[in-house]
Motif scaffolding. Structure first.
Motif, PDB file in Angstrom:
ATOM      1  N   LYS A 153      37.735  38.226 -13.151  1.00 41.49           N
ATOM      2  CA  LYS A 153      37.596  37.642 -14.488  1.00 41.49           C
ATOM      3  C   LYS A 153      37.472  38.727 -15.558  1.00 41.49           C
ATOM      4  O   LYS A 153      38.001  38.588 -16.658  1.00 41.49           O
ATOM      5  CB  LYS A 153      36.378  36.716 -14.546  1.00 41.49           C
ATOM      6  CG  LYS A 153      36.592  35.367 -13.905  1.00 41.49           C
ATOM      7  CD  LYS A 153      35.391  34.458 -14.127  1.00 41.49           C
ATOM      8  CE  LYS A 153      35.618  33.075 -13.531  1.00 41.49           C
ATOM      9  NZ  LYS A 153      34.477  32.162 -13.759  1.00 41.49           N
ATOM     10  N   LEU A 154      36.772  39.794 -15.235  1.00 42.69           N
ATOM     11  CA  LEU A 154      36.598  40.868 -16.208  1.00 42.69           C
ATOM     12  C   LEU A 154      37.932  41.529 -16.545  1.00 42.69           C
ATOM     13  O   LEU A 154      38.158  41.932 -17.687  1.00 42.69           O
ATOM     14  CB  LEU A 154      35.613  41.912 -15.672  1.00 42.69           C
ATOM     15  CG  LEU A 154      34.136  41.489 -15.656  1.00 42.69           C
ATOM     16  CD1 LEU A 154      33.298  42.564 -14.992  1.00 42.69           C
ATOM     17  CD2 LEU A 154      33.628  41.212 -17.063  1.00 42.69           C
ATOM     18  N   LYS A 155      38.826  41.626 -15.575  1.00 43.73           N
ATOM     19  CA  LYS A 155      40.131  42.238 -15.821  1.00 43.73           C
ATOM     20  C   LYS A 155      40.966  41.405 -16.783  1.00 43.73           C
ATOM     21  O   LYS A 155      41.828  41.927 -17.491  1.00 43.73           O
ATOM     22  CB  LYS A 155      40.877  42.425 -14.499  1.00 43.73           C
ATOM     23  CG  LYS A 155      40.288  43.518 -13.612  1.00 43.73           C
ATOM     24  CD  LYS A 155      41.051  43.629 -12.294  1.00 43.73           C
ATOM     25  CE  LYS A 155      40.434  44.712 -11.415  1.00 43.73           C
ATOM     26  NZ  LYS A 155      41.125  44.803 -10.090  1.00 43.73           N
ATOM     27  N   LYS A 156      40.694  40.094 -16.825  1.00 37.73           N
ATOM     28  CA  LYS A 156      41.447  39.189 -17.688  1.00 37.73           C
ATOM     29  C   LYS A 156      40.693  38.858 -18.979  1.00 37.73           C
ATOM     30  O   LYS A 156      41.194  38.106 -19.811  1.00 37.73           O
ATOM     31  CB  LYS A 156      41.750  37.892 -16.937  1.00 37.73           C
ATOM     32  CG  LYS A 156      42.653  38.069 -15.725  1.00 37.73           C
ATOM     33  CD  LYS A 156      42.913  36.739 -15.044  1.00 37.73           C
ATOM     34  CE  LYS A 156      43.830  36.901 -13.838  1.00 37.73           C
ATOM     35  NZ  LYS A 156      44.089  35.595 -13.164  1.00 37.73           N
TER      36      LYS A 156
ATOM     37  N   GLU B 248      39.095  38.746 -22.644  1.00 32.22           N
ATOM     38  CA  GLU B 248      39.516  39.146 -23.984  1.00 32.22           C
ATOM     39  C   GLU B 248      38.562  40.216 -24.500  1.00 32.22           C
ATOM     40  O   GLU B 248      37.448  40.391 -23.982  1.00 32.22           O
ATOM     41  CB  GLU B 248      39.524  37.930 -24.901  1.00 32.22           C
ATOM     42  CG  GLU B 248      40.486  36.837 -24.443  1.00 32.22           C
ATOM     43  CD  GLU B 248      40.385  35.583 -25.300  1.00 32.22           C
ATOM     44  OE1 GLU B 248      39.661  35.611 -26.311  1.00 32.22           O
ATOM     45  OE2 GLU B 248      41.042  34.588 -24.945  1.00 32.22           O
ATOM     46  N   ASP B 249      38.987  40.931 -25.540  1.00 29.88           N
ATOM     47  CA  ASP B 249      38.200  42.064 -26.039  1.00 29.88           C
ATOM     48  C   ASP B 249      36.748  41.698 -26.325  1.00 29.88           C
ATOM     49  O   ASP B 249      35.823  42.443 -25.992  1.00 29.88           O
ATOM     50  CB  ASP B 249      38.836  42.633 -27.313  1.00 29.88           C
ATOM     51  CG  ASP B 249      40.141  43.369 -27.023  1.00 29.88           C
ATOM     52  OD1 ASP B 249      40.407  43.660 -25.837  1.00 29.88           O
ATOM     53  OD2 ASP B 249      40.881  43.647 -27.978  1.00 29.88           O
ATOM     54  N   GLU B 250      36.522  40.530 -26.940  1.00 28.25           N
ATOM     55  CA  GLU B 250      35.166  40.131 -27.316  1.00 28.25           C
ATOM     56  C   GLU B 250      34.325  39.714 -26.113  1.00 28.25           C
ATOM     57  O   GLU B 250      33.134  39.472 -26.231  1.00 28.25           O
ATOM     58  CB  GLU B 250      35.228  38.992 -28.329  1.00 28.25           C
ATOM     59  CG  GLU B 250      35.919  37.763 -27.806  1.00 28.25           C
ATOM     60  CD  GLU B 250      36.312  36.792 -28.906  1.00 28.25           C
ATOM     61  OE1 GLU B 250      36.789  35.702 -28.571  1.00 28.25           O
ATOM     62  OE2 GLU B 250      36.134  37.109 -30.098  1.00 28.25           O
ATOM     63  N   GLN B 251      34.964  39.627 -24.938  1.00 24.67           N
ATOM     64  CA  GLN B 251      34.252  39.236 -23.721  1.00 24.67           C
ATOM     65  C   GLN B 251      34.036  40.413 -22.768  1.00 24.67           C
ATOM     66  O   GLN B 251      33.536  40.230 -21.670  1.00 24.67           O
ATOM     67  CB  GLN B 251      35.037  38.145 -22.988  1.00 24.67           C
ATOM     68  CG  GLN B 251      35.190  36.858 -23.775  1.00 24.67           C
ATOM     69  CD  GLN B 251      36.101  35.859 -23.082  1.00 24.67           C
ATOM     70  OE1 GLN B 251      37.014  36.235 -22.355  1.00 24.67           O
ATOM     71  NE2 GLN B 251      35.839  34.580 -23.297  1.00 24.67           N
TER      72      GLN B 251
END
Length: 256
Positions: A231-234, A236-239
């Motif tokens: 999930k971290l690889k996908k 968005e910048d703000e996440q």
């Protein structure tokens, strides 16, 4: 900045501090270490089963001392949003924690309301969805407190609020007041006294990380809940978090 230099630590509860029945490995030691080092420790949750006071009592019973003002819930946020909008009557689909927070703002719970609020409700049923459908179709507002998919007890995973939100969305728009929304962040900033540059926001969901980032804090993702490396690889910048931890014990090692 080194983690040891932060002054304020904001922890999510479900799947971060505990699996409801039992704290996660290292939680008590970490909180003790932070407090012994003079750090401020606070807690945030989108789980509305309990009130802020009840969550503080639950934490304390697990060896993690906390006061009501150390905890914010999306049930409290919902009550604040309703009060700011001068909404005095609501229909509530939720349990005791949500009911108590609404009551503290003198908001009457009634079926004769044009506004509704949904929290985690283990007694959600046909009559409740019918009432929420009716409110939406009469151009009323339905607020939801969470988008969490599962609720973990020590022994098993249970449904959280997202499936109920999906059912109600079949009839029209609902509005989230939990993490990571602007409404949530506004209430959060009014509730806690902190300097963002000296604060770390910790959680197990991308919604937690997005919330902390948008509040101007540094963020830490723990891989004990919904966040995975995939999930971290996908994300968005703000996440994207500033730190990734396999567990809370890793954070303690960086404080000592």
């Amino acid at each position: 900045m080194e983690i040891n230099n932060y002054r304020n630590f904001f922890f999510d509860l479900d799947k971060t501090i505990w699996n409801w029945d039992k704290s996660v490995t290292g939680a008590e030691d970490l909180i003790d270490t932070l407090k012994d080092a003079g750090k401020n420790v606070y807690f945030h949750t989108d789980n509305t089963l309990l009130s802020r006071k009840a969550y503080a009592d639950k934490l304390s019973s697990m060896g993690i001392p906390a006061e009501e003002e150390d905890v914010i819930t999306s049930g409290y946020v919902a009550a604040e949003v309703l009060a700011m909008n001068n909404t005095r009557k609501v229909y509530a689909a939720g349990e005791q924690g949500l009911v108590e927070e609404l009551g503290k703002k003198n908001i009457e719970i009634t079926e004769e309301a044009s506004t509704a609020v949904m929290g985690l409700d283990r007694n959600f049923n046909y009559d409740k969805i019918s009432k929420l459908k009716e409110i939406i179709e009469r151009d009323g507002t339905v607020y939801t407190c969470s988008t969490e998919k599962t609720f973990r007890r020590e022994s098993k995973e249970l449904p959280h609020q997202r499936p109920f939100n999906s059912a109600v969305k079949e009839y029209g728009k609902v509005e989230l007041v939990g993490k990571p929304t602007e409404k949530y962040r506004k209430v959060f900033k009014d509730y806690f006294d902190y300097f963002p540059g000296k604060s770390l926001f910790i959680g197990d969901r991308l919604a937690d990380i997005e919330t902390g980032n948008k509040l101007g804090m540094k963020t830490a993702a723990v891989l004990s809940g919904d966040i995975s490396e995939k999930k971290l690889k996908k994300a968005e910048d703000e996440q994207v978090p500033d730190y990734v931890l396999t567990g809370l014990h890793k954070l303690r090692r960086r404080i000592i």
